[in-house]
Design a protein around this motif. Structure first.
Motif, PDB file in Angstrom:
ATOM      1  N   VAL A 309       0.871  -1.180   0.000  1.00 54.93           N
ATOM      2  CA  VAL A 309       0.000   0.000   0.000  1.00 54.93           C
ATOM      3  C   VAL A 309       0.903   1.222   0.000  1.00 54.93           C
ATOM      4  CG1 VAL A 309      -1.772   1.298   1.240  1.00 54.93           C
ATOM      5  CG2 VAL A 309      -1.796  -1.210   1.299  1.00 54.93           C
ATOM      6  N   ASP A 310       0.675   2.150  -0.937  1.00 53.41           N
ATOM      7  CA  ASP A 310       1.521   3.341  -0.925  1.00 53.41           C
ATOM      8  C   ASP A 310       0.935   4.386   0.025  1.00 53.41           C
ATOM      9  OD1 ASP A 310      -0.416   4.908  -2.205  1.00 53.41           O
ATOM     10  OD2 ASP A 310       0.732   5.187  -4.049  1.00 53.41           O
ATOM     11  N   LEU A 311       1.680   5.447   0.259  1.00 54.21           N
ATOM     12  CA  LEU A 311       1.325   6.416   1.285  1.00 54.21           C
ATOM     13  C   LEU A 311       0.153   7.317   0.910  1.00 54.21           C
ATOM     14  CD1 LEU A 311       4.836   7.384   2.690  1.00 54.21           C
ATOM     15  CD2 LEU A 311       3.097   5.951   3.744  1.00 54.21           C
ATOM     16  N   THR A 312      -0.390   7.133  -0.293  1.00 52.85           N
ATOM     17  CA  THR A 312      -1.633   7.828  -0.637  1.00 52.85           C
ATOM     18  C   THR A 312      -2.838   6.910  -0.475  1.00 52.85           C
ATOM     19  OG1 THR A 312      -1.716   7.258  -2.996  1.00 52.85           O
ATOM     20  CG2 THR A 312      -0.321   9.138  -2.359  1.00 52.85           C
ATOM     21  N   GLY A 313      -2.590   5.622  -0.237  1.00 55.49           N
ATOM     22  CA  GLY A 313      -3.676   4.671  -0.056  1.00 55.49           C
ATOM     23  C   GLY A 313      -3.930   3.777  -1.247  1.00 55.49           C
ATOM     24  N   GLN A 314      -3.085   3.819  -2.282  1.00 51.48           N
ATOM     25  CA  GLN A 314      -3.254   2.924  -3.422  1.00 51.48           C
ATOM     26  C   GLN A 314      -2.863   1.499  -3.027  1.00 51.48           C
ATOM     27  OE1 GLN A 314      -2.555   5.086  -7.510  1.00 51.48           O
ATOM     28  NE2 GLN A 314      -0.764   5.414  -6.227  1.00 51.48           N
ATOM     29  N   VAL A 315      -3.659   0.519  -3.479  1.00 57.16           N
ATOM     30  CA  VAL A 315      -3.472  -0.866  -3.057  1.00 57.16           C
ATOM     31  C   VAL A 315      -3.042  -1.733  -4.235  1.00 57.16           C
ATOM     32  CG1 VAL A 315      -4.591  -2.893  -2.048  1.00 57.16           C
ATOM     33  CG2 VAL A 315      -5.203  -0.592  -1.252  1.00 57.16           C
ATOM     34  N   VAL A 316      -1.921  -2.408  -4.055  1.00 61.81           N
ATOM     35  CA  VAL A 316      -1.435  -3.383  -5.030  1.00 61.81           C
ATOM     36  C   VAL A 316      -1.705  -4.767  -4.467  1.00 61.81           C
ATOM     37  CG1 VAL A 316       0.603  -4.302  -6.209  1.00 61.81           C
ATOM     38  CG2 VAL A 316       0.357  -1.834  -5.884  1.00 61.81           C
ATOM     39  N   ARG A 397      -1.547  14.494   2.961  1.00 64.03           N
ATOM     40  CA  ARG A 397      -0.649  14.666   4.107  1.00 64.03           C
ATOM     41  C   ARG A 397      -1.114  13.816   5.284  1.00 64.03           C
ATOM     42  NH1 ARG A 397      -1.379  17.703   8.390  1.00 64.03           N
ATOM     43  NH2 ARG A 397      -3.111  18.771   7.377  1.00 64.03           N
ATOM     44  N   GLU A 398      -2.410  13.877   5.577  1.00 64.04           N
ATOM     45  CA  GLU A 398      -2.931  13.118   6.712  1.00 64.04           C
ATOM     46  C   GLU A 398      -2.853  11.612   6.466  1.00 64.04           C
ATOM     47  OE1 GLU A 398      -6.270  16.151   8.555  1.00 64.04           O
ATOM     48  OE2 GLU A 398      -6.700  15.156   6.647  1.00 64.04           O
ATOM     49  N   ARG A 399      -3.103  11.195   5.225  1.00 65.12           N
ATOM     50  CA  ARG A 399      -2.995   9.773   4.890  1.00 65.12           C
ATOM     51  C   ARG A 399      -1.561   9.282   5.091  1.00 65.12           C
ATOM     52  NH1 ARG A 399      -6.486   7.471   0.535  1.00 65.12           N
ATOM     53  NH2 ARG A 399      -8.509   8.445   0.825  1.00 65.12           N
ATOM     54  N   ALA A 413      10.999   6.571   9.607  1.00 66.87           N
ATOM     55  CA  ALA A 413      11.794   7.772   9.288  1.00 66.87           C
ATOM     56  C   ALA A 413      12.079   7.840   7.788  1.00 66.87           C
ATOM     57  CB  ALA A 413      13.099   7.765  10.086  1.00 66.87           C
ATOM     58  N   GLU A 414      12.379   6.701   7.199  1.00 67.06           N
ATOM     59  CA  GLU A 414      12.653   6.645   5.763  1.00 67.06           C
ATOM     60  C   GLU A 414      11.417   7.023   4.950  1.00 67.06           C
ATOM     61  OE1 GLU A 414      13.446   3.083   2.511  1.00 67.06           O
ATOM     62  OE2 GLU A 414      14.126   2.800   4.590  1.00 67.06           O
ATOM     63  N   LEU A 415      10.252   6.537   5.385  1.00 69.06           N
ATOM     64  CA  LEU A 415       9.012   6.862   4.676  1.00 69.06           C
ATOM     65  C   LEU A 415       8.701   8.344   4.768  1.00 69.06           C
ATOM     66  CD1 LEU A 415       6.845   3.818   5.828  1.00 69.06           C
ATOM     67  CD2 LEU A 415       7.625   4.266   3.494  1.00 69.06           C
ATOM     68  N   ARG A 420       8.429  13.772   2.071  1.00 63.09           N
ATOM     69  CA  ARG A 420       8.805  15.184   2.144  1.00 63.09           C
ATOM     70  C   ARG A 420       9.403  15.675   0.828  1.00 63.09           C
ATOM     71  NH1 ARG A 420      11.132  15.514   8.259  1.00 63.09           N
ATOM     72  NH2 ARG A 420       9.223  16.295   9.204  1.00 63.09           N
ATOM     73  N   LYS A 421       9.964  14.765   0.046  1.00 57.99           N
ATOM     74  CA  LYS A 421      10.525  15.163  -1.243  1.00 57.99           C
ATOM     75  C   LYS A 421       9.450  15.733  -2.162  1.00 57.99           C
ATOM     76  CE  LYS A 421      14.176  11.631  -1.238  1.00 57.99           C
ATOM     77  NZ  LYS A 421      14.689  10.404  -1.920  1.00 57.99           N
ATOM     78  N   HIS A 422       8.206  15.322  -1.936  1.00 61.20           N
ATOM     79  CA  HIS A 422       7.101  15.760  -2.793  1.00 61.20           C
ATOM     80  C   HIS A 422       6.234  16.814  -2.097  1.00 61.20           C
ATOM     81  CE1 HIS A 422       8.284  12.337  -5.191  1.00 61.20           C
ATOM     82  NE2 HIS A 422       8.100  11.547  -4.153  1.00 61.20           N
ATOM     83  N   TYR A 423       6.715  17.312  -0.956  1.00 64.46           N
ATOM     84  CA  TYR A 423       6.010  18.355  -0.202  1.00 64.46           C
ATOM     85  C   TYR A 423       4.648  17.879   0.297  1.00 64.46           C
ATOM     86  CZ  TYR A 423       9.655  21.118  -2.421  1.00 64.46           C
ATOM     87  OH  TYR A 423      10.865  21.577  -2.856  1.00 64.46           O
ATOM     88  N   TRP A 424       4.461  16.569   0.410  1.00 61.55           N
ATOM     89  CA  TRP A 424       3.191  16.070   0.946  1.00 61.55           C
ATOM     90  C   TRP A 424       3.086  16.339   2.446  1.00 61.55           C
ATOM     91  CZ3 TRP A 424       2.995  10.515  -1.573  1.00 61.55           C
ATOM     92  CH2 TRP A 424       2.790  10.665  -2.952  1.00 61.55           C
ATOM     93  N   VAL A 425       4.233  16.299   3.102  1.00 58.95           N
ATOM     94  CA  VAL A 425       4.272  16.524   4.547  1.00 58.95           C
ATOM     95  C   VAL A 425       5.276  17.640   4.810  1.00 58.95           C
ATOM     96  CG1 VAL A 425       4.842  15.526   6.793  1.00 58.95           C
ATOM     97  CG2 VAL A 425       3.654  14.138   5.084  1.00 58.95           C
ATOM     98  N   PRO A 426       4.882  18.699   5.528  1.00 65.31           N
ATOM     99  CA  PRO A 426       5.798  19.832   5.757  1.00 65.31           C
ATOM    100  C   PRO A 426       6.945  19.462   6.692  1.00 65.31           C
ATOM    101  CG  PRO A 426       3.756  20.119   6.983  1.00 65.31           C
ATOM    102  CD  PRO A 426       3.554  18.929   6.107  1.00 65.31           C
ATOM    103  N   ASN A 427       7.977  20.288   6.668  1.00 60.26           N
ATOM    104  CA  ASN A 427       9.172  19.994   7.450  1.00 60.26           C
ATOM    105  C   ASN A 427       8.945  20.047   8.950  1.00 60.26           C
ATOM    106  OD1 ASN A 427      10.868  19.526   5.263  1.00 60.26           O
ATOM    107  ND2 ASN A 427      11.369  21.701   5.011  1.00 60.26           N
ATOM    108  N   TYR A 428       7.939  20.829   9.386  1.00 51.58           N
ATOM    109  CA  TYR A 428       7.736  20.914  10.832  1.00 51.58           C
ATOM    110  C   TYR A 428       7.150  19.617  11.407  1.00 51.58           C
ATOM    111  CZ  TYR A 428       2.829  22.057   9.637  1.00 51.58           C
ATOM    112  OH  TYR A 428       1.555  22.052   9.147  1.00 51.58           O
ATOM    113  N   GLN A 429       6.671  18.739  10.511  1.00 53.65           N
ATOM    114  CA  GLN A 429       6.095  17.467  10.975  1.00 53.65           C
ATOM    115  C   GLN A 429       7.241  16.500  11.235  1.00 53.65           C
ATOM    116  OE1 GLN A 429       2.280  17.136  10.256  1.00 53.65           O
ATOM    117  NE2 GLN A 429       2.624  16.118  12.202  1.00 53.65           N
TER     118      GLN A 429
END
Length: 611
Positions: A309-316, A397-399, A413-415, A420-429
């Protein structure tokens, strides 16, 4: 109908280049296929259409490549999987509910259906037995029906019959049905089963898939009440639950009183259980798997697995990279149906890692070559052994934060760095340890307060928006009593800091009310560790409408117990003098008033460790 012979004259039944269907799941007519192989003579290039087949799948062997070419609408078994990988067999993706239309609309016209049936009864009717699924449509639309009468095939209820007049040829050979024993569970599978069972409410209707996780879920439903079944498949796990009355189908809104399925797969005990059982009805896949019919069941809970499952919720779930592994099956049918059901819950459940813990199954992006079976819009919950990620109505971001929370800790931490490379989650998180093992096996506790159910659990980074909403729900008086002043703003950045707690050091617990995908924080309690003297400072706040109901007391008791287990010496609190209710909570818990330098503030202290 032709009379049985020692061996069928296949030259009168098939021609080279024909397309045939082979019976599925536990109803593969192996003796019939053996007869075809033995008496094929000059037949060549027979296309075999099949779904899951619990068999040795000998017709897939390379030595029969001139006789058969397999077209799998669902891949099952290592032989079929290898043949597809080597290009000797094809894979055709299709929703299980729509396979019958491939036959009826002549997209995949069938020249013959080779199926296993019970012998005719006194009225001339044969039962499709344990596998009605797409076999029903195959015998309906095929030009010829060629049967293996098996006296060991159960006679099942529902739409499971074909009259002997529709049979063009047959042999009668007894064949024990293949058995699939209940799986052995490892600890993480047990934990996933526990988490999923907590999402199932009394009166729900369930779809249970195949494998370890669905069986683990069934194991934890013994204390539930009035459950129903509407599932493409059933297994041994339902037997005891039906006998105990846990599954009684009494609150189903579609086929009340009946367990509805399209096939069963398990041990001989299961096959005996469904034999002439009027409480279990078998229907074709186009009926059972119809999203519209599924949605007619209120509180429909569907449980399916995934490869990743990717971090947007897509299911393989049908491929590993470029290698096709299984198929779409009924996952999308049931996910869509549950999404449309009143109170429905589509759930994806999977272990957090694969290959002995070396790779994460929660991934920043799906692997190259993999295909999305279930879209990010269809999934409401993803469950691993680390908890439940609620995705419905959540931003990307919440997903991402929800899914990182239920990933294996060594990959979190790796995830986070990847998204963050795609700006989905801000740096303060920030990512911090979120587990509180002192709360017990599943990391939360279910509370009953004034007849309502609540969850007590740790705050986590995905609660950022919920905590912000909680803050803005407070009156000025509540804010003054909690913060000793009247803060005007709770920004996302500030809220993020407050939920990103290192729970292995400090502690932040909350009591939440969750109904489906709707979650509201009702109370928050936290302590901060003071390492210099091995003490902690505690504080909490409760939503106004629940004040006086004991939530603060419950939170305080949990925090005291955890602090003691962690070896902290003392717990302190600072309470405004006019906050009589809060002072009472602390003093009833054993806190003593200490000298305070502030006249409008009371300093309280509790010794946690005995001398």
């Amino acid at each position: 109908m032709n009379a049985p012979t020692k061996g069928l004259d296949w030259s009168t039944l098939l021609q080279s280049g024909n397309r045939i269907f082979i019976g599925s799941n536990a109803a593969v007519p192996n003796a019939l296929i053996d007869d075809l192989i033995t008496n094929a003579n000059q037949l060549h290039d027979i296309e075999v259409v099949q779904i899951q087949t619990i068999s040795d799948n000998k017709w897939v062997d390379e030595k029969y490549k001139d006789l058969f070419k397999v077209n799998a609408l669902f891949i099952s078994g290592d032989k079929v999987r290898q043949a597809v990988a080597e290009g000797r067999a094809d894979y055709t993706p299709c929703f299980l509910s729509e396979i019958p239309t491939l036959f009826s609309s002549n997209i995949l016209p069938l020249d013959a259906a080779l199926v296993m049936l019970s012998p005719p009864d006194e009225y001339g009717y044969c039962s499709l037995g344990v596998s009605v699924d797409v076999v029903s449509s195959a015998v309906k639309y095929a030009k010829k029906v060629i049967a293996q009468y098996n006296p060991l095939m159960p006679r099942t209820s529902g739409h499971a019959y074909i009259h002997q007049s529709k049979i063009d040829a047959y042999i009668e050979v007894a064949q024990p049905l293949p058995e699939v024993p209940p799986p052995q569970f490892e600890q993480r599978i047990e934990r996933i089963g526990q988490y999923v069972s907590m999402l199932i409410e009394d009166g729900a209707t369930l779809q249970i898939g195949t494998g370890k996780i669905p069986e683990a879920v069934l194991r934890y439903l013994g204390n539930h009440k009035n459950l129903g079944i509407h599932s493409e498949m059933i297994s041994d796990g339902i037997i005891d639950l039906m006998r105990k009355g846990v599954i009684n189908n009494s609150q189903k809104t579609f086929h009340p009183g009946k367990t509805v399925t399209s096939f069963c797969l398990g041990t001989q005990q299961l096959y005996d259980f469904v034999n002439q059982n009027p409480h279990v009805e078998f229907y074709p896949s186009e009926y059972v798997n119809s999203p519209t019919n599924i949605a007619r069941n209120d509180n429909m809970v569907v449980i399916n697995g995934a490869i990743e499952v990717d971090l947007t919720g897509q299911v393989v779930s049908d491929s590993i990279g470029y290698q096709f592994y299984s198929g779409i099956g009924g996952q999308v049918d049931f996910s869509r149906g549950a999404s449309m059901s009143k109170g429905g819950k589509p759930i994806i459940a999977l272990p957090s890692t694969a290959k002995n813990g070396t790779i994460s199954r929660i991934v920043p992006h799906i692997a190259e070559g993999s295909g999305v079976v279930t879209s990010r819009g269809h999934v409401h919950y993803v469950v691993t052994e680390y908890g439940v990620a609620a995705l419905r109505g959540k931003s990307i971001r919440e997903r991402a934060l929800e899914l990182i929370r239920v990933a294996h800790p060594k990959f979190r931490a790796e995830l986070l760095a990847e998204v963050r490379k795609h700006y989905w989650v801000p740096n303060y998180q920030i990512q911090t340890p979120v587990d509180v093992p002192e709360l017990g096996g599943v990391g939360l506790k279910i509370l009953k307060i004034d007849g309502e159910s609540f969850d007590l659990r740790p705050l986590n980074p995905a609660d950022e928006r919920r905590l912000q909403e909680f803050f803005y729900s407070h009156t000025k008086e509540t804010l003054l009593l909690r913060y000793n002043h009247h803060p005007k703003q709770m920004s996302r950045e500030k809220s993020s800091v407050l939920v990103s707690v290192d729970q292995s050091r400090d502690l932040a617990l909350c009591i939440v009310k969750q109904q489906g995908s709707v979650l509201e924080i009702q109370a928050v309690g936290r302590y901060y560790l003071i390492e210099s003297n091995n003490s902690c400072e505690v504080a909490f706040v409760t939503r106004e409408r629940h004040q006086g109901k004991g939530m603060a007391k419950i939170l305080l008791q949990e925090m005291i117990a955890i602090a003691r287990q962690r070896g902290i010496q003392t717990m302190t609190a600072y309470v405004r003098a006019e906050n009589k209710a809060m002072l009472t909570v602390f003093e009833k818990a054993g806190f003593k008033r200490m000298r305070s330098e502030e006249p409008d503030e009371v300093n309280l202290q509790l010794k946690l460790q005995t001398e």
